[in-house]
Enzyme design. Structure first.
Site, short mmCIF file in Angstrom:
data_model
loop_
_atom_site.label_atom_id
_atom_site.label_comp_id
_atom_site.label_asym_id
_atom_site.label_seq_id
_atom_site.Cartn_x
_atom_site.Cartn_y
_atom_site.Cartn_z
CG HIS A 282 -0.12 0.06 2.50
ND1 HIS A 282 0.36 -0.90 3.07
CD2 HIS A 282 0.04 1.14 3.47
CE1 HIS A 282 1.16 -0.50 4.23
NE2 HIS A 282 0.88 0.92 4.56
CG ASP B 145 1.81 4.93 4.64
OD1 ASP B 145 0.94 4.21 4.87
OD2 ASP B 145 2.80 5.38 5.06
CG HIS C 258 5.27 1.15 2.62
ND1 HIS C 258 4.70 2.25 2.37
CD2 HIS C 258 4.49 0.95 3.89
CE1 HIS C 258 3.68 3.10 3.37
NE2 HIS C 258 3.71 2.04 4.12
NE ARG D 256 1.86 5.53 9.69
CZ ARG D 256 0.84 5.33 8.72
NH1 ARG D 256 1.27 4.18 7.99
NH2 ARG D 256 0.01 5.88 8.75
#
Ligand code: SIN
Length: 286
Positions: free
Chosen positions: A101, A103, A262, A277
């Site tokens: 995917h 982000d 990723h 994150r």
């Protein structure tokens, strides 16, 4: 490519470089910032080792690149809500991000970049794969490029990952730290249409903008979309377009979501992995 304040050493043929000479806990002067920015554009995925960062220091570094995008469902740290902890306990079997995917593709302005900082890692496993979507575009035939240039994808955030039949929103809604956290309406949008071929706003290069959130092509049915969509998802992650990051405590990886996707590898059940994150706001893809 050479830089004044850092060294970048590629670790795969397709994308990815290890950066040395930068202490991210300190404010970056303009030259160092420009070099990090350029290294990101040049390598798409940049890896900093042996960093020692508080959430506030990671946030200060991220803010040099833009505003912070908050996840629609998942809570930030109570004392630093822009930083989202991703914790897999030894008893957990679900791995966050364990599908290809890019982000926040389901929002109108998907995240420009993501910075993931590792605090605890398993003794083996828990690596992250990245794919270079410029190379995926470049490898298509002229006829395919022409056809795809007119198409859009329709992406959904809430159907992408379900656990035990519950939606992601049901999974995460109401978690204690999330209560009271105010989100930008753009960050909580969970359905969007985007050009399938995207032009990077800074490099001008074209990328095959695809990932797991893309459910179908806009204005087509699921059945009509499926064969070509599946072909393109598979094509985009051909091994020769990828690199793999092995994490250590203190590793910070910064990736450009506008030209990469990723996949977190869920191969470490029974062990703990903790990362922080931050996603940086992006533009409307064109
Ligand atoms: C993510 O998809 O943002 C998480 C990646 C990872 O945990 O390696």
């Amino acid at each position: 490519m050479t830089y004044e304040t850092l060294e970048a050493t590629p670790f795969a043929g397709a994308l990815g470089a290890e950066i040395s000479g930068v202490d991210l806990s300190q404010p970056l002067d303009n030259q160092a910032f420009n070099d990090v920015h350029q290294a990101l554009l040049d390598h798409q995925v940049i890896v900093f080792r042996d960093q020692n960062l508080t959430p506030q220091q990671q946030l200060a570094f991220a803010k040099r690149f833009g505003g912070i995008h908050q996840h629609p469902y998942i809570s930030g740290l109570p004392d630093c809500p822009e930083v989202m902890p991703i914790v897999k306990e030894p008893t957990d079997t679900h791995t966050f991000g364990a599908a290809w995917h890019t982000d926040q593709m389901f929002t109108a302005k998907p995240a420009m970049g993501t910075m993931l900082y590792a605090l605890e890692v398993p003794p083996a496993g828990g690596d992250t794969l990245f794919a270079n979507l410029y190379l995926a575009y470049d490898a298509l035939s002229d006829g395919m490029k022409e056809m795809l240039s007119k198409m859009k994808t329709y992406s959904v955030g809430d159907r992408f990952k379900t656990a035990g039949g519950k939606s992601r929103e049901d999974d995460y809604k109401g978690t204690s730290a999330m209560a009271g956290q105010v989100r930008d309406p753009g960050d909580v949008q969970t359905e969007s249409k985007h050009p399938l071929i995207r032009t990077h706003p800074e490099t001008g290069r074209k990328a095959l903008y695809i990932g797991g959130h893309a459910q179908r092509f806009a204005d087509m049915t699921d059945a009509e979309s499926e064969p070509l969509l599946e072909y393109l998802k598979h094509h985009a992650t051909r091994p020769e377009f990828t690199c793999r990051v092995r994490w250590e405590p203190g590793t910070l990886t910064f990736w450009d979501n506008r030209c990469t996707e990723h996949h977190a590898i869920g191969d470490y059940n029974g062990h703990r992995r903790v990362t922080h994150r931050i996603t940086i706001k992006g533009d409307t893809p064109f």
